[in-house]
Write a protein that holds these residues in place. Structure first.
Motif, PDB file in Angstrom:
ATOM      1  N   GLY A   1       0.845  -1.280   0.077  1.00 38.38           N
ATOM      2  CA  GLY A   1      -0.046   0.115   0.097  1.00 38.38           C
ATOM      3  C   GLY A   1       0.758   1.107   0.169  1.00 38.38           C
ATOM      4  O   GLY A   1       0.427   2.361  -0.568  1.00 38.38           O
TER       5      GLY A   1
ATOM      6  N   LEU B   1       2.495   1.691  -3.190  1.00 34.55           N
ATOM      7  CA  LEU B   1       1.329   2.330  -4.396  1.00 34.55           C
ATOM      8  C   LEU B   1       1.139   3.635  -4.142  1.00 34.55           C
ATOM      9  O   LEU B   1       1.146   4.236  -4.995  1.00 34.55           O
TER      10      LEU B   1
ATOM     11  N   PHE C   1      -5.385   3.322 -10.199  1.00 33.42           N
ATOM     12  CA  PHE C   1      -4.910   3.152  -8.968  1.00 33.42           C
ATOM     13  C   PHE C   1      -5.851   2.560  -7.930  1.00 33.42           C
ATOM     14  O   PHE C   1      -5.488   1.784  -7.009  1.00 33.42           O
TER      15      PHE C   1
ATOM     16  N   HIS D   1      -5.183  -1.474  -5.582  1.00 32.47           N
ATOM     17  CA  HIS D   1      -5.012  -1.767  -4.215  1.00 32.47           C
ATOM     18  C   HIS D   1      -5.361  -3.424  -3.855  1.00 32.47           C
ATOM     19  O   HIS D   1      -5.866  -4.059  -4.623  1.00 32.47           O
TER      20      HIS D   1
ATOM     21  N   PRO E   1      -0.012  -7.489  -4.956  1.00 32.13           N
ATOM     22  CA  PRO E   1       1.482  -7.628  -4.360  1.00 32.13           C
ATOM     23  C   PRO E   1       2.446  -6.717  -4.669  1.00 32.13           C
ATOM     24  O   PRO E   1       2.276  -5.915  -5.738  1.00 32.13           O
TER      25      PRO E   1
END
Lengths: 166, 410
Positions: free
Chosen positions: A14, A17, A50, A54, A57
């Motif tokens: 997370g 990202l 995006f 979520h 990996p």
């Protein structure tokens, strides 16, 4: 070197990202604008990509992968748009607004309009090559088409663009 | 720009101008669904995902625009001297960080590092980007100070194993590479032998050929470990008369170089191969060392950092596993680091708005400049950097520039 606070926790997927988002959102929106023609849809496409990433990996969270997602999202939106346009105004051109003309100048706007008339694959290859400066191998990876196809498309598309410009 | 016509220049200009109409309005809106919505704050730990067996990592997307001219080279003497083994991995990871975290203080433009060629003149080499026959030459490993081995690629598929002599500037063919399913990883080298893996119909095969040339032979075969239906490759080494490897879920395995069945190195079940004789635990971060020869565990290393055999790195610092040599890094380390952690790539932001990509050799702490990252639409992108365990390479015009980590401390 000065002393440092203890090293805290590991970077999660997370976090990674979020890091990619902050670092590359602008570039990805610009890419989507060039593929889709308008900013609002481009912003939505990138946001949507995006949101869908979520829970993925960490090892898939790379810029090339996210570019592929943006490209796929753009293709999907263009398909939907094409269907909608067929139902309403078949002759509608994608871009062209008075404001954009003023911003870009007539010559650039002509070029972009000509680009928007090219087949999707040619348009994608040209944008990835001449906007992002990607190599043939990288374009092949992002578009998921063969490198030889990238090369032949990149060779043919400028000539087609020239014809479109008249 | 070589080979550019006016239509291409006009297109490039129009695309850049249209892209620029989307202005940089500072930090983006919150990331949908993420608790913070922003990248991790400065001071938080950073760590390359252990699952990413990154030996070849594509770091900065881009292209060299010059037209390539195949370089035809004649034959040369076979290289003979052995060097330490290479490793392999398959996970590409693209992280061009031309927009760094705002919390990272910019570096004064006057203080940028000298170019890598100035900092490490003995480590930087330029070789033709084409092997005989026009094959693209992808660099794998130095087998001695002056001899490189790599793969000749045709249409992005390996075709031939070549060595290249830096002194005589000549290529020598070692062997064909035509078996199906060759993985996209650098060749491993040790004990006069080159080895690589293939993945074909659910099975992994390890192949080998002497550096002096010959017909490649299959050393061993075993079942591939799939993660999310994907085979991510193995890390491979040659040592003590054996091929040694690990797959992503851990466990270090070996088979005689002369051929035979694989066996698991005792006590290595929760470890992955780092570089012989060292393995790293996959069960605890940052990964305790294990000496595969003796079964003795080694240092665990500082919490929250990514560690190789000796060095560990996080978002701000480098330090040895034993806690010595701690120093701040002059830039944000890329997630793309060699598995062995002898060097680290740094994204640097300058106070004049430009951004660079630099390379730091961790043992000496010296930093060299690789290039400027694009910060504005229309800036030329950097070439793709291939960060491998023993070397880093990228294309530059019709040449490949290689940085041999072992040459950095000469």
């Amino acid at each position: 070197m000065t002393g440092k606070a203890p090293h805290p926790e590991t970077l999660t997927p997370g976090d990674e990202l979020a890091r990619l988002y902050q670092a590359h959102r602008l570039e990805l929106v610009r890419l989507a604008v060039l593929l889709l023609g308008d900013r609002e849809t481009a912003e939505d496409a990138v946001q949507d990509v995006f949101a869908r990433l979520h829970g993925k990996p960490a090892h898939v969270l790379t810029l090339p992968y996210i570019r592929t997602c943006v490209l796929n999202a753009s293709r999907s939106l263009l398909r939907r748009r094409a269907v909608a346009l067929r139902r309403t105004e078949p002759a509608l051109e994608a871009v062209a607004s008075a404001e954009m003309d003023a911003l870009l100048g007539e010559s650039r706007q002509e070029m972009l309009t000509a680009l928007s008339r090219l087949p999707q694959r040619q348009r994608e290859v040209l944008v990835l090559r001449y906007y992002l400066d990607l190599s043939d191998a990288e374009i092949a990876r992002v578009t998921r088409i063969r490198q030889s196809t990238v090369r032949s498309t990149a060779a043919r598309a400028p000539a087609r663009l020239q014809r479109e410009l008249g | 720009m070589i080979g550019m016509t006016s239509i291409e220049d006009r297109l490039r200009d129009a695309l850049a101008a249209r892209a620029e109409t989307v202005r940089d309005e500072g930090p983006p809106p919150p990331l949908p669904g993420h608790p913070s919505g922003h990248a991790p704050r400065a001071g938080r730990g950073w760590r390359a995902p252990v699952a990413v067996a990154a030996a070849i990592v594509t770091v900065v997307a881009g292209v060299t625009l010059a037209t390539r001219t195949p370089a035809e080279e004649g034959p040369a003497a076979h290289p003979t001297l052995p060097a330490t083994p290479a490793n392999e991995g398959q996970q590409p990871s693209g992280l061009p960080d031309n927009r760094l975290r705002p919390t990272l203080p910019p570096i004064p433009a006057g203080e940028i590092s000298p170019a890598v060629e100035e900092v490490w003149p003995d480590a930087v080499h330029r070789v033709p980007d084409r092997a005989p026959g026009g094959q693209a030459f992808d660099v794998s490993v130095f087998v001695d100070e002056d001899t490189l081995v790599g793969r000749g690629m045709v249409k992005a598929r390996p075709r031939t194993i070549w060595s290249y002599d830096l002194d005589s500037r000549t290529f020598t063919e070692i062997a064909p590479m035509t078996m199906p399913g060759v993985m996209n990883a650098a060749l491993a080298y040790g004990e006069g032998t080159l080895a690589w893996s293939t993945f074909h119909e659910g099975a992994v095969e390890i192949w080998a050929v002497p550096l002096t040339g010959g017909t490649p032979r299959r050393v061993t075969t075993f079942e591939a470990v799939l993660i999310d239906d994907t085979f991510r490759g193995i890390r491979l080494d040659i040592a003590a008369g054996q091929v040694v490897w690990s797959q992503e879920k851990g466990g270090v395995h070996r088979a005689p170089l002369t051929g035979g069945k694989p066996e698991t190195v005792p006590g290595s079940e929760m470890y992955e191969l780092l570089e012989w004789p060292w393995a790293r635990s996959t069960s605890e971060a940052p990964g305790r060392l294990l000496d595969l020869r003796t079964g003795e565990p080694g240092e665990l290393g500082p919490e929250g950092m990514t560690c190789g055999v000796v060095w560990c790195v996080d978002a701000r610092e480098a330090v040895r596993r034993d806690g010595t040599g701690r120093r701040e890094l002059p830039g944000l380390p890329s997630l793309s680091v060699p598995f062995t952690m002898s060097v680290v790539l740094l994204d640097q932001r300058l106070d004049d708005g430009r951004a660079t990509v630099a390379l730091q050799e961790l043992e000496s702490g010296r930093t060299g400049l690789l290039g400027f990252a694009p910060t504005r639409a229309g800036d030329r992108a950097m070439p793709t950097l291939h960060v491998q365990d023993d070397l880093l390479w990228f294309r530059q015009g019709t040449e490949t520039l290689i940085i041999n980590y072992k040459g950095m401390n000469r």
